[in-house]
Design an enzyme around this catalytic site. Sequence first.
Site, PDB file in Angstrom:
ATOM      1  CD  GLU A 246       0.084  -1.387   3.072  1.00 13.43           C
ATOM      2  OE1 GLU A 246       0.414  -2.262   2.247  1.00 13.43           O
ATOM      3  OE2 GLU A 246       0.126  -1.570   4.307  1.00 13.43           O
TER       4      GLU A 246
ATOM      5  CB  CYS B  15      15.461  -8.716   0.532  1.00 12.90           C
ATOM      6  SG  CYS B  15      15.565  -9.321  -1.148  1.00 12.90           S
TER       7      CYS B  15
HETATM    8  P1  NAD Z   1       5.899  -6.029   5.146  1.00 11.36           P
HETATM    9  O1  NAD Z   1       6.045  -7.411   5.677  1.00 11.36           O
HETATM   10  O2  NAD Z   1       5.552  -4.937   6.081  1.00 11.36           O
HETATM   11  O3  NAD Z   1       4.750  -6.000   4.000  1.00 11.36           O
HETATM   12  C1  NAD Z   1       4.732  -6.934   2.949  1.00 11.36           C
HETATM   13  C2  NAD Z   1       3.280  -7.128   2.498  1.00 11.36           C
HETATM   14  O4  NAD Z   1       2.523  -7.674   3.571  1.00 11.36           O
HETATM   15  C3  NAD Z   1       2.589  -5.834   2.076  1.00 11.36           C
HETATM   16  O5  NAD Z   1       1.823  -6.079   0.927  1.00 11.36           O
HETATM   17  C4  NAD Z   1       1.721  -5.503   3.281  1.00 11.36           C
HETATM   18  O6  NAD Z   1       0.546  -4.819   2.923  1.00 11.36           O
HETATM   19  C5  NAD Z   1       1.382  -6.874   3.834  1.00 11.36           C
HETATM   20  N1  NAD Z   1       1.172  -6.848   5.289  1.00 11.36           N
HETATM   21  C6  NAD Z   1       1.757  -6.017   6.194  1.00 11.36           C
HETATM   22  N2  NAD Z   1       1.311  -6.290   7.435  1.00 11.36           N
HETATM   23  C7  NAD Z   1       0.442  -7.316   7.318  1.00 11.36           C
HETATM   24  C8  NAD Z   1      -0.345  -8.055   8.264  1.00 11.36           C
HETATM   25  N3  NAD Z   1      -0.314  -7.791   9.567  1.00 11.36           N
HETATM   26  N4  NAD Z   1      -1.120  -9.053   7.804  1.00 11.36           N
HETATM   27  C9  NAD Z   1      -1.156  -9.334   6.489  1.00 11.36           C
HETATM   28  N5  NAD Z   1      -0.444  -8.669   5.552  1.00 11.36           N
HETATM   29  C10 NAD Z   1       0.353  -7.674   5.960  1.00 11.36           C
HETATM   30  O7  NAD Z   1       7.251  -5.709   4.356  1.00 11.36           O
HETATM   31  P2  NAD Z   1       7.724  -4.333   3.713  1.00 11.36           P
HETATM   32  O8  NAD Z   1       8.099  -3.401   4.801  1.00 11.36           O
HETATM   33  O9  NAD Z   1       6.760  -3.893   2.680  1.00 11.36           O
HETATM   34  O10 NAD Z   1       9.034  -4.826   2.940  1.00 11.36           O
HETATM   35  C11 NAD Z   1      10.306  -4.901   3.526  1.00 11.36           C
HETATM   36  C12 NAD Z   1      10.626  -6.298   3.998  1.00 11.36           C
HETATM   37  O11 NAD Z   1      10.521  -7.212   2.912  1.00 11.36           O
HETATM   38  C13 NAD Z   1      12.039  -6.446   4.521  1.00 11.36           C
HETATM   39  O12 NAD Z   1      12.019  -7.254   5.667  1.00 11.36           O
HETATM   40  C14 NAD Z   1      12.771  -7.152   3.393  1.00 11.36           C
HETATM   41  O13 NAD Z   1      13.900  -7.902   3.773  1.00 11.36           O
HETATM   42  C15 NAD Z   1      11.689  -8.041   2.871  1.00 11.36           C
HETATM   43  N6  NAD Z   1      11.973  -8.457   1.506  1.00 11.36           N
HETATM   44  C16 NAD Z   1      12.401  -9.730   1.320  1.00 11.36           C
HETATM   45  C17 NAD Z   1      12.706 -10.170   0.055  1.00 11.36           C
HETATM   46  C18 NAD Z   1      13.193 -11.574  -0.166  1.00 11.36           C
HETATM   47  O14 NAD Z   1      13.305 -11.956  -1.311  1.00 11.36           O
HETATM   48  N7  NAD Z   1      13.487 -12.346   0.844  1.00 11.36           N
HETATM   49  C19 NAD Z   1      12.567  -9.300  -1.049  1.00 11.36           C
HETATM   50  C20 NAD Z   1      12.114  -8.007  -0.818  1.00 11.36           C
HETATM   51  C21 NAD Z   1      11.824  -7.599   0.471  1.00 11.36           C
END
Ligand code: NAD
Length: 500
Positions: A176, A281
Amino acid sequence: MEQVLNFIGGEITESHSGRTAPVYNPATGEQSREVVLSSADEVRSAIAAAQKAFPRWAGTSPLRRARILFKFKALLEENMDELARLISNEHGKVYSDAVGELTRGLEVVEFACGIPHLLKGEHSLNVGTGVDSNSLMQPLGVCAGISPFNFPAMVPMWMFPVAIASGNTFVMKPSEKDPSTSVRLAELLKQAGLPDGVFNVVHGDKEAVDVLLTDHRIQAVSFVGSTPIAEYIYSTASAHGKRCQALGGAKNHAVIMPDADLDLAANALMGAAFGAAGERCMAISVAVAVGDEVADQLIARLKPQVEALRVGPGVVEGQENDMGPLVSAVHRDKVVGYIDQGEQEGAELVVDGRGLRVPGHEAGYFVGGTLFDKVTPEMTIYREEIFGPVLAVVRVPDYASALELVNNHEYGNGTAIFTRDGHAGRQFSHDVLAGMVGVNVPIPVPMAFHSFGGWKRSVFGPLNVHGPDGVRFYTRMKTVTSRWPSEPQQSAEFSMPTMK
Ligand code: NAD
């Protein structure tokens, strides 16, 4: 205020949930749009559109599906500039980095264009006398993707090209924080000839995600984001009988051996730690220096480069910045909090990025490049993922201690070793507990035709994204064993059939 809306059944679709979230331009701190937060019923209507489109799409020949993806690839190239600006204005990363992430996503589209070959399956002639076996790789049905803010184009494209090429239909729930790119990708897919309902976008938060995790029509969930949410996604989707791959957070170490080319290592660390303001990441956030002399020489090379980083808005006329702002004010404050904590816990702050002022962009979410030396494994800035432009140098006496340090960390996404010793590089690749390893390569993100994923608490689920694992994830294998006897069978057989 312009609204970012859902894309359901081939149409931009209004939301009546009454809930929205602001979308900011991180370089200015100004709100640029608002994104709708879908209700459970709105997500269900997207699933229904995908369910309706599934039988026809699954029955479309892989070659025709691939041809639509070829057109989509051409449209991505044509619209690269507009997409890169959109990414930069909502995420903050610099323009060339946005083009880079689009290119890495486009490579997965190119991989998925080979789907007629990828779905050939296996065939064995005469597994028994006059008996043949072959496998069918069939699509699953409606699949869902949930993506993080840091790659608004690339991570969705890790998921949907392989899914739809394999004959599935898809519901995408982007972050979002930077939701517009997914909608633009949906429009380009439609322009490329994708039938309505095959690819849908719903915006939202936990309420929307929970429907995707529990609705019986969803067959598979692909998630990328932080580890606590990945654990929740994996356990909930699995408990509801779905196939799930959930990629989580990271703390990537680069080991610098005494025989390494230190100029190469320092330059590599600069890009890997500070590119995209550390919001990757696969960013290197820990440099493990083997020996004090290596550490001193590394710091001597890094310090002036970190101080000289050009930090500013992502889209500028003339010379581009090295690094843009962080994604939000909340995230900037979190990163600044980590720097405070590192100092309090006794790490040596070599370059301090707090309080950076970018003229003309005083309200942007900027943090300058930050370098810590003498970080130890007990410190919070070592243990936790910061996801900002902060590089920690840890000093260890020898290779064995370096390996032990990397292997003891809870995350195991990527790692790298810098050395001129082929044996050390080979040994490290074998022994290290991480999913992606670079030897003199700081960010070893596999190409689209290999699979991407970490180890330990960086991934949940057995299959990684794109490459061969991606095709396996989005297909269900069926093995057909067939016989066409010319003579009628003489008698019944009651023992377990064995091939003769
Ligand atoms: P996030 O976990 O906050 O959000 C990811 C998704 O989950 C979003 O679409 C969000 O709307 C949804 N979400 C958030 N809270 C939720 C909840 N309580 N219940 C259900 N859905 C929920 O992550 P972010 O801050 O957007 O991204 C950064 C993170 O992603 C970092 O930890 C990074 O390391 C990780 N990441 C990992 C990879 C990988 O390949 N391992 C790649 C990119 C990013």
